[in-house]
Structure formats: structure tokens, C-alpha cells
Design an enzyme around this catalytic site. Structure first.
Site, PDB file in Angstrom:
ATOM      1  N   GLU A 194      37.830  33.669  41.474  1.00  0.00           N
ATOM      2  CA  GLU A 194      39.212  33.193  41.640  1.00  0.00           C
ATOM      3  C   GLU A 194      39.585  33.015  43.109  1.00  0.00           C
ATOM      4  O   GLU A 194      40.552  32.326  43.423  1.00  0.00           O
ATOM      5  CB  GLU A 194      40.189  34.138  40.952  1.00  0.00           C
ATOM      6  CG  GLU A 194      40.287  35.493  41.612  1.00  0.00           C
ATOM      7  CD  GLU A 194      41.236  36.444  40.890  1.00  0.00           C
ATOM      8  OE1 GLU A 194      41.426  36.294  39.693  1.00  0.00           O
ATOM      9  OE2 GLU A 194      41.766  37.342  41.553  1.00  0.00           O
ATOM     10  N   GLU A 220      37.401  43.803  36.906  1.00  0.00           N
ATOM     11  CA  GLU A 220      37.279  42.929  38.073  1.00  0.00           C
ATOM     12  C   GLU A 220      36.948  43.839  39.260  1.00  0.00           C
ATOM     13  O   GLU A 220      35.782  44.063  39.536  1.00  0.00           O
ATOM     14  CB  GLU A 220      38.577  42.150  38.277  1.00  0.00           C
ATOM     15  CG  GLU A 220      38.473  41.132  39.376  1.00  0.00           C
ATOM     16  CD  GLU A 220      39.821  40.524  39.702  1.00  0.00           C
ATOM     17  OE1 GLU A 220      39.853  39.328  39.969  1.00  0.00           O
ATOM     18  OE2 GLU A 220      40.832  41.256  39.726  1.00  0.00           O
TER      19      GLU A 220
HETATM   20  C1  NOJ Z   1      44.691  38.077  38.753  1.00  0.00           C
HETATM   21  C2  NOJ Z   1      43.491  38.012  37.888  1.00  0.00           C
HETATM   22  O1  NOJ Z   1      42.343  38.415  38.570  1.00  0.00           O
HETATM   23  C3  NOJ Z   1      43.370  36.589  37.393  1.00  0.00           C
HETATM   24  O2  NOJ Z   1      42.174  36.419  36.688  1.00  0.00           O
HETATM   25  C4  NOJ Z   1      44.576  36.276  36.547  1.00  0.00           C
HETATM   26  O3  NOJ Z   1      44.502  34.959  36.126  1.00  0.00           O
HETATM   27  C5  NOJ Z   1      45.856  36.473  37.348  1.00  0.00           C
HETATM   28  N1  NOJ Z   1      45.865  37.749  37.961  1.00  0.00           N
HETATM   29  C6  NOJ Z   1      47.096  36.346  36.492  1.00  0.00           C
HETATM   30  O4  NOJ Z   1      47.166  37.422  35.616  1.00  0.00           O
HETATM   31 CA    CA Z   2      42.261  39.581  40.728  1.00  0.00          CA
END
Ligand code: NOJ
Ligand code: CA
Length: 750
Positions: free
Chosen positions: A545, A539
């Protein structure tokens, strides 16, 4: 006025005059490389590196392209930690007495070796099937004599490619320098003026920021306002920015400063002196404040300066990958690109939850009895829901399904600063590990494992072997890991040396178990996927997100910056922009059109691509969903058709055969994205075979589409059109893009 008042007034004036004199900026002294500088040219002769020592023996370099300054004379070197060996003092005071050791001046050059390489290598997966690695090299050996504090040797190795420079420091094994600690790395990048930059705030713990475009001189005033909140965050300076940093000069040279092969060393940010426009490396400190521990023989990562005269060439550059070591794995037959869905977006949007129960005020794994707990009824990773996703993903040709929130402990992970959070092996009572894997396999797909470490790396390492073995037992071949929150061991940072070592340790261990890794919140990638191609994703930037927070220009910058080091699990494919449809209390919208979401499968290169939205949202738009089903995720060739950081990107890629996608399928896919401005983007299809006819299926924003407000119409179907037309290598297309819109095209030979 009595005498005292007069005296007081005179004194005040004097203080002001003195203060003004004290404040007067001294012009920074220019670095001068001696006349006897060594010169290294790039293979095409356009780039020129000069290296020499300044009058006080400080190593310095400069870089130019066809006579234009790219990096003005800039200093190199370190300040080391000196420990006084006076035990009596230490014992008495109970403190270690530290003093800085100059490891940047007083050098003399004792050797200079030249070399060159021109080779072509084949990545396991990538934007193209063959990569050319072509450079000229200069390695200088510098010695600090006994009279100059330390009696030590350092090599600086420069590699000059047609599209940029890489250099690193090497420390051969030597009697006087066997182990040492870095106080500061002092590598400078002196910019040729107050140029334009696309930057995110320098931070030891997160890169999840929107980019800002500004002049270098504006960073100081903008930065404090542009640092969005994060679960773990440590800014260090009002002029500190992260690598990869994209820059542009007024005469259109695109410069990018980054690093390659960060191994056993902290990741660096850059701190700007905004009077002289000199960036200096700013390493991530460890819990004690030290910035690197070296055992000789040792080396730093490569410091890189890409420079090209056309933004498209920046996207085509393989500088970072080329500076990494070749593949270290003997057998890579088990590594494959993955197109996946996930029981995920529903948790991210708040429609469902990772957790299972509200029963426990705190959780103690092995003690808190989940079998007796009352489910709160909003747990996403339950057997029925997971089966529903498996059915949909399998029916639509996906390779895998990610399931988050399957294991005990989620009630108590966020912001808790717990050491022992998860055990990574114990499923919730409503998640049948064995049966769900068997069901997925029976349908021809795999489940993707999820390991949220909650940033407790000690706890993760404690359980790693068992956790990976469990994956092997049930047939998982990929894991998404995560590091949300402040790092444990307490005081360490996401990008410090110990953490850099942790992430690579996991990748290597995973390879032993034939497991592919996609790590979130880990250090930004620096090309290590060349050496360890089971690192199929990371990431390390703001991804989907962040929903409505992601600015329209974000994806027009990431390919220039974050993606230079390796692929990103950006998680595209959102079709329902109105988030209140998932969570009534969220009235925000994802700032994108559906076609921009489709384009991301092409413009944001990754061998791991998610269709992030819910099955029901894809069922509602089968025409647009067809592109996600068709698009390839591994490529033989890529053509960068139009690009300007922060504005737009158009890329065409030719599919490579992989797994479920057969060789016959040498289709081209084109994707285009724009920022907050509506644009008509015109480009030629001259990459197609001459004399052949093709059919193009075009997914385009309609006049009603608007990526910022979500459109003037309610029905998403009215925001895109799907049309077919015949094209050939002489065709020219003009694609209309809405604000924060885009387009996607599939081109098949007839
Ligand atoms: C942050 C991550 O980027 C996300 O994709 C994930 O769902 C959450 N943390 C929970 O682990
Ligand atoms: Ca994240």
C-alpha cells in the site's frame, strides 16, 4: 586588557576545562558473571549460554556460538513502581507518590532446574507440515531477601535451541508480590562490537518504515532522516529500533533479536547505548507512562536471540513458533488458507473512494441520513463493481474477495480522533450485503469482511459481538481489521499492554464465531498464530500500500525480520507499476518488475495471499497472471536456496493440498527476489526427487525489464518471458534478475 576582562577570560577558560572534564566519557563498567556461572549447551553443542549473578547480585547471561561471542555478559531485571502507602500524604497532595523499586540487584540464586524436549508438531498451516521443537532448558529461581527492598521471588527460564535462545521472566504467586507495575524492563543484549544491523526506527505506534542497513554506531545520525510520516507515530529515542532486529557480525554470524508470545504485556523495542553497543529492552508505555501491569502468577514474553552461521538458516528457523504454546483451539477444521482479490487497490491508489458522499461536514451514525445523501459517484464498494470483481475472482479460482468501504462512516474516519466512528454493521445504500454475499456464494467464493476500527478500540469492542454475528449470518468467515490513527482510549499506543490484550481478545472472540482474522496496524506478530491459527495474517510492516515509497530491498529483509513472528498480508501482485494509469495525479511507479511481484507469493510466506491489482490489469497480462492462479498458499516443505538480508532471497516450496487445491498437486514453486542491483542468481534443484523428470515453467525478467524505472519500454509484456524446460534433481539454473526484479518457477512432475 583591564583586570575585569582578564578575569572574565580566565573564568571562561576554567569553564571550558571543567566542561571538557565533565563531558569525558566514563568507560562503561563491564558486566562480570561470577566464576560459578551455570552453563547450558544447545542440543548440537554449538551454542553455549552462561548464567550467573554479578558481585551485587544482578542476574546476568552471555551467549556464544562455537567460541564466538554472540551476546557479551548482559544484565537482567526490572525497575518496579513503588507506591508509598502513606495515605495522608496522598490525600493531602492529591498525588500518588511513586518511587522506583530495584528489582535487578541483590538477588541470590535458590534453585536451578534443567530439562529438555525433542518433539515434532504439525501446524494447521505453514511453511512446512512438520516442525521440530528441540531444546535444552535451565530455570533459575532468584530470591530477593527482606534486606534488599522486596521480599520476592523471580524465575528466569532459558531455552537453548540449535538456532538460538529464548528466555523469559516468571513471577510465581507469592504473598509479597501479588500485583505490580513495571517502570522499566532492563534486559540487556550486549553486542560483540559495532556490528551491522538492518533496522527500522523504534516506535510505539507503527512499523510502517523502510529498513536501513548500517553499523550500530551510525543509527543515531541516520534515524531522524529515515522515519517516514505515519498517521500514528511515536518515536522514543534516536538510537531506538524495533524487533525483530536483524544483525550480522564481521565474521558472518547472523543474529536476530525478537520476542515470542507477547501476551498481556507490552511489546518491546530496543534502545541502543552506542558507546558500549548494549541494547536494552524498551517497553511500550501505557497512557500514564507505566510499562506493564502483572498479576502473579505471571510471566513476560520470551526474549529471543537467534544465531546462525548462514542466512538461509535464519529463514528456516522456527524459534519463535516453538516458543509459543500449542494450538488452543479444539476444532480447526474451519481454518483454511485464502487466496483473495479485493475492491481495495483502486481506493489505495485514489482511483475510487471508501466514502459514499460529500454531503456531511461531519458524520453521526444513526443521525446522518445516508438514504437521502447524494452519492459523490466515486464509491468503490458499489453493487455493480463488487459483482464485477466477484465474477473475475471466481472465474480465476480465488477463494475470496475483500470489500472495503462497504459500511457507513468513511467520510469521517481519518485523523478525526472520534470515539464512535463505525458500527461495523450498517452498509452504504449502494452495497447490498445480503444479495452480494449470496451472489459470491453462488459463484463458489466468499466475501471478506472489513472492520476499520479507526484505532478506536473501545468502539470496536463495543460492537464486536454484533459485528461478528452479522458475519456469521451472511456467511463471511474472514475479517480484515485495521487500526489507523492514534489509539482511543486517548494516550494509549498501538503496542502497549492494553492494546496487545485487545488484539488477542478479538482473535479469541473471532475463533468462537469461527472467523479468521487479518489485523492491520496491530502489534507485530510474535508467533501467536501457533496457538490461535485463525490469526491468518497481520500487516505490522510497510506493505504494498506504500506503493512507490517501498524501497527495492524491502522484501529481501522482511522474511528475516517481520515474518519471523508470523505471516504478513503484504498484498503482492501489482502488474501495472505506472500509477498514473489509475490516478492521473500520481506520477510515481511501484519499484518492481512483474516477475518480482510473482516471486513474492513464494518468498513472503503467508496462508493469506492477495492478488492486489485490478482485474483489467490481470486481463492484460494473462501469461504472468497464470502463475498467481497456479501458486499454492500452503506448503509441506520449504527449501531456502540462496539468501542474504538486504540483497536477495531464493526459496523453493512444495505445495500442500488445501481447499480448492487437491492433493495430487505436489508441485514445487520457486521464487527469487533481488534488491536495487541487477543479479544472476544460480542454484541447484537437488530438492527434486532423484530419478524423476519435471517440467519447469519459468517466469523471468527480460533484458529490457527494470524494476526501478518501470522499464525502458512501455509495453509490460516486453518485461517478462514465460518459457518451459525439462529439469531434474541434477539441474542447476541461473536466473537473471533486473534491478528490483525477480523470477518465479512452477515445477511439475511429468
Ligand atoms: C490501512 C490498511 O493497511 C489498508 O489496507 C486499508 O485499506 C486502510 N487502512 C483502510 O482501512
Ligand atoms: Ca497499513
Amino acid at each position: 586588557m583591564d583586570i575585569f576582562k582578564k578575569l572574565a577570560a580566565a573564568f571562561a577558560v576554567l569553564v571550558m576545562v571543567l566542561a571538557a572534564a565533565g563531558c569525558k566519557e566514563k568507560a562503561p563498567k563491564k558486566t562480570e558473571i561470577g566464576d560459578d556461572a551455570l552453563v547450558l549447551a544447545s542440543p548440537d553443542g554449538k551454542l553455549e549460554l552462561r548464567f550467573g549473578l554479578t558481585a551485587d547480585g544482578t542476574p546476568a547471561y552471555s551467549l556464544s556460538r562455537e567460541g564466538k561471542d554472540v551476546i557479551l555478559p548482559s544484565k537482567l531485571g526490572f525497575e518496579l513502581r513503588g507506591k508509598r502507602l502513606d495515605k495522608t500524604y496522598e490525600q493531602k497532595s492529591g498525588k500518588v507518590y511513586d518511587h522506583p523499586v530495584d528489582f535487578h540487584s541483590g538477588f541470590s540464586m535458590v534453585d536451578a532446574q534443567r530439562d529438555s524436549l525433542d518433539e515434532t508438531w504439525e501446524p494447521v498451516w505453514g511453511e512446512e507440515s512438520q516442525i521440530r521443537n528441540h531444546y535444552n532448558e535451565l530455570a533459575v529461581t532468584l530470591e530477593k531477601g527482606k534486606d534488599n527492598g522486596t521480599d520476592a521471588v523471580m524465575v528466569i527460564r532459558f531455552r537453548l535451541f540449535d538456532d538460538g535462545l529464548g528466555f523469559r521472566y516468571e513471577f510465581p504467586t507469592q504473598d509479597k508480590l501479588r500485583y505490580f507495575t513495571i517502570k522499566e524492563e532492563l534486559t540487556q543484549f550486549a553486542m560483540p562490537g559495532d556490528i551491522t544491523a538492518w533496522w527500522i526506527p523504534g516506535d510505539y505506534d507503527t512499523q510502517e518504515y523502510n529498513y536501513t542497513k548500517s553499523r550500530l554506531s551510525e543509527i543515531r545520525t541516520i534515524l531522524p532522516n529515515n522515519a517516514e510520516w505515519n498517521a500514528s507515530q511515536q518515536l522514543f529515542s534516536s538510537t531506538g529500533v524495533q524487533t525483530s532486529l536483524q544483525l550480522k557480525t564481521d565474521d558472518s554470524l547472523y543474529i536476530n533479536i525478537h520476542e515470542a508470545a507477547v501476551v498481556d504485556y507490552p511489546a518491546t523495542s530496543l534502545n541502543l547505548d552506542d558507546k558500549s553497543f548494549i541494547f536494552t529492552t524498551w517497553l511500550t508505555p501505557d497512557a500514564q507512562g507505566w510499562k506493564g501491569h502483572i498479576q502473579t502468577p505471571g510471566k513476560t514474553p520470551w526474549r529471543t536471540v537467534m544465531v546462525v552461521d548462514d542466512a538461509r538458516k535464519a529463514l528456516a528457523s522456527r524459534l519463535i513458533l516453538n516458543l509459543n504454546e500449542p494450538c488452543a483451539l479444539d476444532d480447526v477444521s474451519w481454518i483454511h488458507p485464502v487466496k483473495y482479490m479485493g475492491v481495495w487497490w483502486e481506493m489505495i491508489t485514489g482511483k475510487s473512494h471508501w466514502s459514499y458522499t460529500d454531503d456531511f461536514p461531519t458524520v453521526e451514525l444513526g443521525v446522518s441520513d445516508y438514504s437521502k445523501a447524494t452519492p459523490h459517484g466515486r464509491h468503490g464498494a458499489n453493487n455493480d463493481n463488487v459483482r464485477r470483481y466477484i465474477d473475475f475472482a471466481a472465474a480465476n479460482g480465488f477463494d475470496a474477495l475483500l470489500v472495503e468501504g462497504w459500511n457507513e462512516g468513511w467520510e469521517d474516519w481519518f485523523g478525526c480522533q472520534k470515539d464512535y466512528v463505525f458500527d461495523f454493521v450498517t452498509p452504504y445504500p449502494d452495497f447490498n450485503l445480503k444479495a452480494l454475499n449470496e451472489y459470491a456464494h453462488s459463484k463458489g467464493i466468499k466475501l471478506i469482511m472489513h472492520h476499520e476500527s479507526s484505532a478506536s478500540t473501545v468502539n470496536y469492542e463495543r460492537h464486536l459481538e454484533e459485528a461478528y454475528s452479522l458475519m456469521n449470518k451472511y456467511g463471511y468467515d474472514a475479517v480484515k481489521s485495521g487500526y489507523v490513527g492514534d489509539i482511543i482510549p486517548y494516550g494509549e499506543h498501538h503496542y502497549s499492554q492494553a492494546l496487545v490484550n485487545h488484539y488477542l481478545y478479538c482473535v479469541k472472540k473471532a475463533a468462537e464465531h469461527r472467523i479468521m482474522v487479518n489485523a492491520h496496524e496491530a502489534v507485530r506478530p510474535t508467533g501467536l498464530c501457533r496457538t490461535y491459527p485463525n490469526l491468518i495474517g497481520n500487516e505490522a510492516a510497510m506493505g504494498t500500500e506504500f506503493r512507490s515509497q517501498v524501497l527495492p530491498h524491502h522484501v529481501t529483509i522482511l522474511p528475516f525480520t517481520r515474518l519471523q513472528g508470523g505471516p504478513m498480508d503484504y498484498t503482492p501482485g501489482i502488474f501495472e507499476m505506472d500509477l498514473s494509469k489509475l490516478n492521473p495525479s500520481d506520477h510515481s511507479r511501484v519499484q518492481s518488475t512483474i516477475c518480482k511481484q510473482l516471486a513474492l507469493y513464494v518468498t513472503m510466506y503467508s496462508p493469506l495471499q492477495m492478488a492486489a491489482d485490478l482485474p483489467q490489469h490481470y486481463k492484460a497480462q494473462p501469461d504472468a497472471f497464470q502463475f498467481i492462479k497456479d501458486v499454492a498458499i500452503d506448503w509441506q516443505k520449504s527449501e531456502y536456496l540462496l539468501a542474504e538480508p538486504g540483497d536477495y532471497i531464493v526459496i523453493a516450496r512444495q505445495a500442500k493440498a488445501t481447499g480448492k487445491r487437491p492433493a495430487a498437486d505436489a508441485d514445487w514453486f520457486v521464487g527469487g527476489v533481488t534488491d536495487e542491483l541487477e543479479r544472476d542468481l544460480t542454484f541447484k534443484l537437488d530438492f527434486l526427487d532423484e530419478g524423476s523428470t519435471y517440467e519447469a515453467t519459468i517466469y523471468a525478467d527480460t533484458e529490457k525489464a527494470d524494476g526501478i524505472t518501470g522499464g525502458k519500454v512501455l509495453d509490460a509484456k516486453e518485461t517478462y518471458s514465460v518459457t518451459k524446460m525439462e529439469v531434474n534433481s541434477g539441474s542447476e539454473l541461473t536466473m537473471h534478475c533486473a534491478r528490483s526484479g525477480g523470477f518465479a518457477i512452477r515445477i511439475q512432475k511429468k
